[in-house]
Design an enzyme around this catalytic site. Structure first.
Site, PDB file in Angstrom:
ATOM      1  N   GLY A 122     -11.121  -1.058  33.785  1.00 40.25           N
ATOM      2  CA  GLY A 122      -9.703  -1.534  34.647  1.00 40.25           C
ATOM      3  C   GLY A 122      -8.707  -1.381  34.965  1.00 40.25           C
TER       4      GLY A 122
ATOM      5  N   TYR B 235       1.987  -4.963  18.540  1.00 44.23           N
ATOM      6  CA  TYR B 235       1.932  -4.912  20.063  1.00 44.23           C
ATOM      7  C   TYR B 235       3.204  -5.173  20.759  1.00 44.23           C
ATOM      8  CZ  TYR B 235       0.238  -5.954  24.872  1.00 44.23           C
ATOM      9  OH  TYR B 235       0.220  -5.544  26.095  1.00 44.23           O
TER      10      TYR B 235
END
Length: 300
Positions: free
Chosen positions: A26, A172
């Site tokens: 990524g 998150y």
């Protein structure tokens, strides 16, 4: 300011040492690949060293692998010790690794997994490596945040580890807000210390990476189908990080993200974070709490 900044704008990195966390895939992979291609000595700090070695084999240049499990403070300390033995200096520390929307889990030290990995692990790593950056002219600490720092995001000091109730999105958001607050407080401390080391932050917009794999099942399938339309490739998502790390015009405490509508896609530019992220009192409290939880104090 260059409004169409690309990887071609990354200056020569010969003689510089860059440590990139989560660099086997990524955004981290794309960041490390560009830095190595520009001549930097790059360390892929990853949990899975076999995957790290496979990633290193796909890059040109001087690339090595260092085991780092951000869910374990023992692993963070071990990695920092090893980096001290192998590298007398670090020019760039890029805190890129992260997890997103995980089920309720804890790290090996008992921290909520997203907060423990995304914030506390990187907080500890930075504190343990900062002595290798401080003497180096123009060294930088770049921490990757997210637009998620705006979504249901606050630092819940009354239940920092989400033991009373748990929200994947809220946890998150807290971790990504903490990334920014850490950057801003670190920059103030660096400036007061009189060093040329600076701290900056970046976010990738909405990039097509493996991070979505922990999204709830009902969301994951639509996200994967719509990804080509709603996201940008990881190579584009890495550009804000690369700009924060290498553009000579970057100032300490700045935050970079995509230039497009909603900061979803586009070339990297200077952006602003949420009003909550600039709260000085919360930044300082978070710093003190993070030192207490990790047992890591900073030389600034």
């Amino acid at each position: 300011m260059n409004t169409h900044w690309t990887a071609n704008d990354v200056p020569d990195q010969q003689g510089r040492v860059a440590v990139v966390t989560g660099a086997n895939t990524g955004l981290g992979f794309e960041t490390a690949k560009v830095l190595a291609g520009r001549g930097a000595t790059v360390v892929l700090a990853v949990r899975d060293v076999d995957k790290g070695a496979q990633a290193a084999a796909r890059m040109a240049g001087d690339v090595t692998v260092q085991r780092l499990d951000l869910t374990s403070l023992d692993s963070v300390r071990s990695a920092a010790d090893q980096l001290h033995r192998t590298h007398p200096r670090i020019d760039l520390l890029i805190n890129n690794a992260g997890v997103m929307y995980t089920p309720k889990q804890t790290t090996q030290d008992g921290f909520e997994r997203q907060f423990g990995t995304n914030h506390l692990g990187h907080f500890a790593l930075t504190g343990l490596l900062l002595d290798l950056l401080l003497p180096v002219p123009g060294s930088r600490v770049v921490t990757v945040s997210s637009t998620g720092h705006r979504i249901r995001a606050a630092v819940h000091f009354e239940d920092l580890q989400w033991e009373r109730s748990y929200s994947r999105t809220g946890a998150y958001g807290q971790s990504k807000l903490a990334n920014l607050m850490f950057t801003y407080e670190l920059q103030r401390r660096l400036a007061a210390h009189g060093t040329t080391t600076l701290a900056a932050a970046a976010h990738p917009g909405v990039s097509n990476t493996e991070l979505v794999r922990n999204s709830p099942t009902l969301l994951r399938a639509p996200l994967e189908r719509l990804a080509p339309l709603l996201t940008q490739p990881a190579a584009m998502g890495a550009l804000p990080t690369l700009r924060a790390a290498t553009d000579p015009a970057v100032l300490g405490g700045q935050y970079y993200g995509p230039s497009g509508l909603g900061e979803v896609r586009g070339h990297p530019r200077l952006v602003t974070s949420s009003p909550a992220s600039y709260d000085l009192a919360v930044q300082r409290r978070l710093w003190d709490v993070s030192e207490g939880l990790t047992g890591v104090t900073f030389p600034v």
